[in-house]
Write a protein that holds these residues in place. Structure first.
Motif, PDB file in Angstrom:
ATOM      1  N   ASN A   1     -13.673  -7.909   1.589  1.00 28.22           N
ATOM      2  CA  ASN A   1     -13.610  -6.601   2.241  1.00 28.22           C
ATOM      3  C   ASN A   1     -12.290  -6.419   2.981  1.00 28.22           C
ATOM      4  O   ASN A   1     -11.690  -5.332   2.957  1.00 28.22           O
ATOM      5  N   GLU A   2     -11.827  -7.485   3.650  1.00 25.76           N
ATOM      6  CA  GLU A   2     -10.552  -7.418   4.372  1.00 25.76           C
ATOM      7  C   GLU A   2      -9.405  -7.110   3.415  1.00 25.76           C
ATOM      8  O   GLU A   2      -8.578  -6.232   3.677  1.00 25.76           O
ATOM      9  N   LEU A   3      -9.357  -7.815   2.300  1.00 26.95           N
ATOM     10  CA  LEU A   3      -8.266  -7.610   1.354  1.00 26.95           C
ATOM     11  C   LEU A   3      -8.336  -6.228   0.714  1.00 26.95           C
ATOM     12  O   LEU A   3      -7.308  -5.600   0.467  1.00 26.95           O
ATOM     13  N   ALA A   4      -9.556  -5.756   0.455  1.00 24.17           N
ATOM     14  CA  ALA A   4      -9.690  -4.425  -0.131  1.00 24.17           C
ATOM     15  C   ALA A   4      -9.175  -3.359   0.832  1.00 24.17           C
ATOM     16  O   ALA A   4      -8.401  -2.467   0.442  1.00 24.17           O
ATOM     17  N   VAL A   5      -9.585  -3.440   2.097  1.00 25.44           N
ATOM     18  CA  VAL A   5      -9.112  -2.485   3.104  1.00 25.44           C
ATOM     19  C   VAL A   5      -7.606  -2.618   3.284  1.00 25.44           C
ATOM     20  O   VAL A   5      -6.885  -1.620   3.399  1.00 25.44           O
ATOM     21  N   GLY A   6      -7.104  -3.867   3.266  1.00 27.73           N
ATOM     22  CA  GLY A   6      -5.682  -4.091   3.403  1.00 27.73           C
ATOM     23  C   GLY A   6      -4.883  -3.469   2.273  1.00 27.73           C
ATOM     24  O   GLY A   6      -3.815  -2.888   2.494  1.00 27.73           O
ATOM     25  N   CYS A   7      -5.406  -3.569   1.061  1.00 30.16           N
ATOM     26  CA  CYS A   7      -4.707  -2.985  -0.089  1.00 30.16           C
ATOM     27  C   CYS A   7      -4.701  -1.458  -0.017  1.00 30.16           C
ATOM     28  O   CYS A   7      -3.691  -0.816  -0.344  1.00 30.16           O
ATOM     29  N   VAL A   8      -5.819  -0.874   0.419  1.00 31.70           N
ATOM     30  CA  VAL A   8      -5.885   0.583   0.561  1.00 31.70           C
ATOM     31  C   VAL A   8      -4.890   1.038   1.628  1.00 31.70           C
ATOM     32  O   VAL A   8      -4.147   2.017   1.432  1.00 31.70           O
ATOM     33  N   PHE A   9      -4.871   0.326   2.755  1.00 35.85           N
ATOM     34  CA  PHE A   9      -3.913   0.672   3.814  1.00 35.85           C
ATOM     35  C   PHE A   9      -2.478   0.540   3.313  1.00 35.85           C
ATOM     36  O   PHE A   9      -1.647   1.436   3.530  1.00 35.85           O
ATOM     37  N   ALA A  10      -2.159  -0.586   2.651  1.00 38.70           N
ATOM     38  CA  ALA A  10      -0.796  -0.825   2.187  1.00 38.70           C
ATOM     39  C   ALA A  10      -0.362   0.245   1.192  1.00 38.70           C
ATOM     40  O   ALA A  10       0.789   0.714   1.221  1.00 38.70           O
ATOM     41  N   ALA A  11      -1.279   0.653   0.316  1.00 43.81           N
ATOM     42  CA  ALA A  11      -0.949   1.695  -0.663  1.00 43.81           C
ATOM     43  C   ALA A  11      -0.647   3.015   0.034  1.00 43.81           C
ATOM     44  O   ALA A  11       0.343   3.693  -0.277  1.00 43.81           O
ATOM     45  N   ALA A  12      -1.489   3.395   1.014  1.00 41.85           N
ATOM     46  CA  ALA A  12      -1.273   4.643   1.756  1.00 41.85           C
ATOM     47  C   ALA A  12       0.034   4.576   2.535  1.00 41.85           C
ATOM     48  O   ALA A  12       0.796   5.556   2.594  1.00 41.85           O
ATOM     49  N   MET A  13       0.318   3.425   3.123  1.00 43.41           N
ATOM     50  CA  MET A  13       1.558   3.249   3.887  1.00 43.41           C
ATOM     51  C   MET A  13       2.784   3.421   2.994  1.00 43.41           C
ATOM     52  O   MET A  13       3.740   4.115   3.364  1.00 43.41           O
ATOM     53  N   LEU A  14       2.767   2.799   1.828  1.00 49.54           N
ATOM     54  CA  LEU A  14       3.914   2.888   0.924  1.00 49.54           C
ATOM     55  C   LEU A  14       4.086   4.302   0.378  1.00 49.54           C
ATOM     56  O   LEU A  14       5.216   4.782   0.240  1.00 49.54           O
ATOM     57  N   ILE A  15       2.974   4.976   0.095  1.00 54.91           N
ATOM     58  CA  ILE A  15       3.058   6.369  -0.372  1.00 54.91           C
ATOM     59  C   ILE A  15       3.710   7.234   0.708  1.00 54.91           C
ATOM     60  O   ILE A  15       4.611   8.038   0.436  1.00 54.91           O
TER      61      ILE A  15
END
Length: 291
Positions: free
Chosen positions: A86-100
């Motif tokens: 769950n941590e990695l999934a949330v982290g990936c969603v955050f990282a994707a939004a941040m990079l966008i």
């Protein structure tokens, strides 16, 4: 503390990534309340590379903890049931939004309501990511980690460290004057105080809960004693971060401003890293028995 050094890659991850994530809260308040002209926005976007870089370096550090980095994608197999997944999934969603957000902003076409809306999404996801990073350690077989003190301290680190990074971004972008805007100034002070209380308080609560526990091999009091120096030094560094950033917001000479804000960010990195190592040092598993 020697055993905690084996967790250094994860300690770096849980230090740097939440700090970068927390910076977007201050930036969200800034762009929502202050008048930021086009040139100022461009300079701020350019130096937003700092929190973006911290998040990326943090994730890279986490991969060094894996015996075989190629197995990283297997972690997602436990999505919904595994705190780590769950941590990695949330982290990936955050990282994707941040990079966008950052790439769009750097392209010069992210303005007005779109910028504010996307920036708030990134800010909220960043804080959720910090909470999930703490929750990933809530393991039944390690009672000294299986408390809400972990998520609380991670949220605190994201707030106080993120504030230090955001203040540094604005200073390097030569927009330190924006820190004196009413809402921005109030938010920075509130975030610093909340971060210090949650971060240091969460570690202190974990130490108090660890102290009376023991198993067949080690006592909690010994673990706390071994981590005490790191806890004290880490707490002092974080308080130093708050003091430096308070001076920066209240106003210091232009010549000293960069040094003060760089010092605040450096103290935040050192302080949070020490407290993360202390967290790992206070690991007491169920083992043969627990008292």
């Amino acid at each position: 503390m020697a055993s905690a050094m084996a967790e250094l890659p994860l300690a770096l991850f849980s230090t740097l990534a939440p700090m970068g994530a927390g910076a977007f809260l201050i930036l969200a308040v800034l762009f929502s309340t202050a008048k930021v002209d086009g040139d100022a926005a461009k300079r701020i976007d350019r130096f937003t590379a700092i929190p973006v870089g911290l998040v990326i370096v943090g994730f890279i550090a986490a991969f060094f903890h894996l015996a075989n980095p190629l197995h990283a994608f297997g972690v997602f197999a436990g999505l919904g049931t595994s705190p780590l997944s769950n941590e990695l999934a949330v982290g990936c969603v955050f990282a994707a939004a941040m990079l966008i957000y950052w790439i769009w902003a750097m392209a010069g076409s992210l303005k007005g309501g779109a910028r504010k809306g996307l920036l708030w999404v990134v800010a909220v996801l960043g804080l959720v990511f910090a909470l999930f990073t703490g929750m990933a350690y809530m393991i039944d077989t390690i009672p000294t980690w299986n408390t809400f003190a972990g998520p609380v301290q991670m949220l605190g680190f994201a707030l106080v460290g993120g504030a230090a990074v955001a203040v540094l971004v604005l200073t390097l972008a030569k927009e330190g004057a924006l820190l004196k805007e009413g809402a921005v100034k109030t938010t920075v002070f509130a975030v610093l105080v909340a971060g210090l209380v949650c971060g240091i308080g969460g570690v202190a609560a974990q130490a108090v809960m660890t102290d009376p526990l023991s198993n067949a091999l080690v006592s909690g009091s010994d673990l706390v004693s071994g981590a005490l120096l790191a806890i004290v030094c880490g707490a002092i560094c974080l308080v130093g971060t708050g003091v430096c950033d308070s001076f920066a917001v209240r106003g210091v000479g232009a010549g000293a401003l960069v040094g003060v804000t760089v010092g605040a960010a450096a103290l935040a990195v050192v302080g949070i890293l020490l407290l993360r190592l202390a967290f790992y040092a206070m690991q007491l598993s169920v083992g043969l028995s627990i008292m």
